[in-house]
Enzyme design. Structure first.
Site, PDB file in Angstrom:
ATOM      1  N   ASP A  24     -10.819   3.191   4.331  1.00 38.31           N
ATOM      2  CA  ASP A  24     -11.267   1.800   4.200  1.00 38.31           C
ATOM      3  C   ASP A  24     -12.794   1.712   4.094  1.00 38.31           C
ATOM      4  O   ASP A  24     -13.326   0.672   3.706  1.00 38.31           O
ATOM      5  CB  ASP A  24     -10.810   0.974   5.422  1.00 38.31           C
ATOM      6  N   LYS A  39       0.837  -1.202   0.000  1.00 38.11           N
ATOM      7  CA  LYS A  39       0.000   0.000   0.000  1.00 38.11           C
ATOM      8  C   LYS A  39       0.869   1.247   0.000  1.00 38.11           C
ATOM      9  O   LYS A  39       0.587   2.227  -0.699  1.00 38.11           O
ATOM     10  CB  LYS A  39      -0.935   0.001   1.214  1.00 38.11           C
ATOM     11  N   GLN A  69      -4.672  -1.224   9.692  1.00 39.33           N
ATOM     12  CA  GLN A  69      -4.620  -2.555   9.087  1.00 39.33           C
ATOM     13  C   GLN A  69      -5.272  -3.580  10.021  1.00 39.33           C
ATOM     14  O   GLN A  69      -4.926  -3.675  11.190  1.00 39.33           O
ATOM     15  CB  GLN A  69      -3.167  -2.942   8.799  1.00 39.33           C
TER      16      GLN A  69
END
Lengths: 287, 287
Positions: free
Chosen positions: B121, B54, B98
């Site tokens: 997200d 990422k 994460q």
């Protein structure tokens, strides 16, 4: 064979009695009753009736109901200021802003301004999101009531084939989320659905929430299906008199369905009862 | 006949190029690049790889990527404090925590602590709720990418019969919401669904997101269906070597589907590209 009529009035009365018991309990613990604030903007006759009925039912359940009536030309800022006051008022456990609002007011903005913990209509994005991702939430009253009626008829819904007709944020979408959470296999149909009759024919549970009189034909139904009719449509009969009909053609559905809600007397009474249940839930969570 | 392979790598490269153009534009207007903060707790090897990838992709798109690595035994309070700092940091446009987090940390609480405007997200309840009720939102990356692939294959989705297999908050539920918003008729199936093969047989669009290797059989498919395989499952072949397979049995699906995503190289590349797109979207909304 004829379908079992789902008696929404009786189920709602039971729920209201349960709420009244819960209210008595919270009064004994906290020393004051849960409070519901209802905000009505303008003089829409239907909205005025709803608000009055909600007030009566709230007080009957032992809660405090306060109605805030604002003129139709009230500014958005003034309405937002009232919401902020109610958010901060410790005596207010639930806030309901009666919809629709006048056009000059951004309803989404007003709803987003509510404290999600007091959003007893379950329309705030946080509550919609929590419902979607499976967290505890205040759930919109009508689908919440429909789910209770469906579970009363069918018991465990795991693996059941369910069809929700209509994709509104107030009924269709939360209804689908609730049924999915109960492990039904859920299809959401709407105005663009091509083979609605085919979907209806496969469904063990049909929830119709489209606002089109008698749009779902009884012949489409899977025999024995549980049919929940959310529609309340005013039509004028051949005799020139107005009457209320649902989204399902009741006469043709009755001999084919296993269970069916009448209109009126089915889903309608559950909606107000669930508002009371949500107010109690909000009060408990804040206690 | 053989299905058209949907090239997720190529579509993702195009999206990344579009994002890079948007980043250049925002740099010229605002004088600084969008910033993404990635928070990694612990040393999980797979998570470490994701975070590294990422970071690389973010920098390639011209954005600033800052990684915050915390030890596996970090306290929940310390993590929440970091989130609060990032929420308040004007140079940070997007925050990604994460997952999974260690068990002693309440992931729901951490996600709820994110500023929804920086929740790239799309997991915050406010973003889930906005997606559900049709308001502008940051949408979870994987279903967002799947939708792009489906639209690339089929164009207008109005009235299409779609089946989403899996009801996770990360893929299945937002995927269903996105397809419904595009006016597809959407069914959500899951582990309790009785006649999965029957549902697959009717679907013009199948999105499989269950994490069970080759669970969807090619013979079940409606001929010409658009098949999106979100599964990435590591299996050991007869030769003793590990390889990645999807949730759809690719070999039997290939001759029957109209379009199909390979695994790997289908949905996977879209997920990171959509993370970049979300970061740009968040930066634009804040600009």
């Amino acid at each position: 064979m004829s379908a079992i009529l789902i008696d929404g009035k009786a189920r709602a009365a039971r729920l209201r009695a349960e709420v009244a018991l819960g209210v008595a309990e919270i009064v004994s613990v906290r020393g004051r009753a849960p409070g519901l604030a209802v905000v009505l903007v303008g003089e829409d006759p239907a909205s005025s009736v709803y608000v009055r009925n909600k007030g009566v039912a709230t007080r009957e359940a032992g809660m405090v109901s306060v109605e805030h009536k604002l003129p139709a030309d009230v500014g958005e800022d003034a309405l937002l200021a009232l919401v902020a006051t109610l958010n901060a008022d410790d005596a207010v456990d639930g806030i309901l802003v009666q919809l629709p609002l006048p056009r000059h007011i951004d309803a989404d903005k007003v709803i987003a301004a509510l404290d999600p913990a007091k959003d007893v209509d379950g329309f705030h994005p946080v509550n919609a999101g929590r419902l979607m991702i499976g967290q505890p939430a205040l759930v919109p009253c009508t689908p919440k009531g429909c789910l209770m009626l469906i579970e009363e008829a069918l018991g465990d819904l795991s693996g059941r084939e369910a069809l929700v007709i209509g994709r509104s944020s107030i009924v269709g979408k939360p209804m689908a989320a609730l049924l999915t959470a109960k492990s039904a296999t859920v299809t959401v149909a709407h105005s663009r659905t091509r083979d609605l009759a085919g979907h209806v024919a496969r469904a063990e549970i049909v929830v119709a929430a489209v606002g089109i009189p008698a749009m779902v034909q009884g012949e489409w139904l899977r025999p024995g299906a549980c049919v929940i009719d959310v529609g309340i449509n005013r039509v004028v009969g051949a005799d020139g008199k107005g009457r209320l009909v649902g989204d399902v053609d009741f006469a043709s559905a009755l001999p084919r369905a296993g269970w069916i809600t009448p209109v009126p007397g089915g889903v309608g009474p559950m909606t107000i009862a669930c508002l009371l249940a949500n107010t109690l839930q909000a009060a408990r969570a804040r206690a």
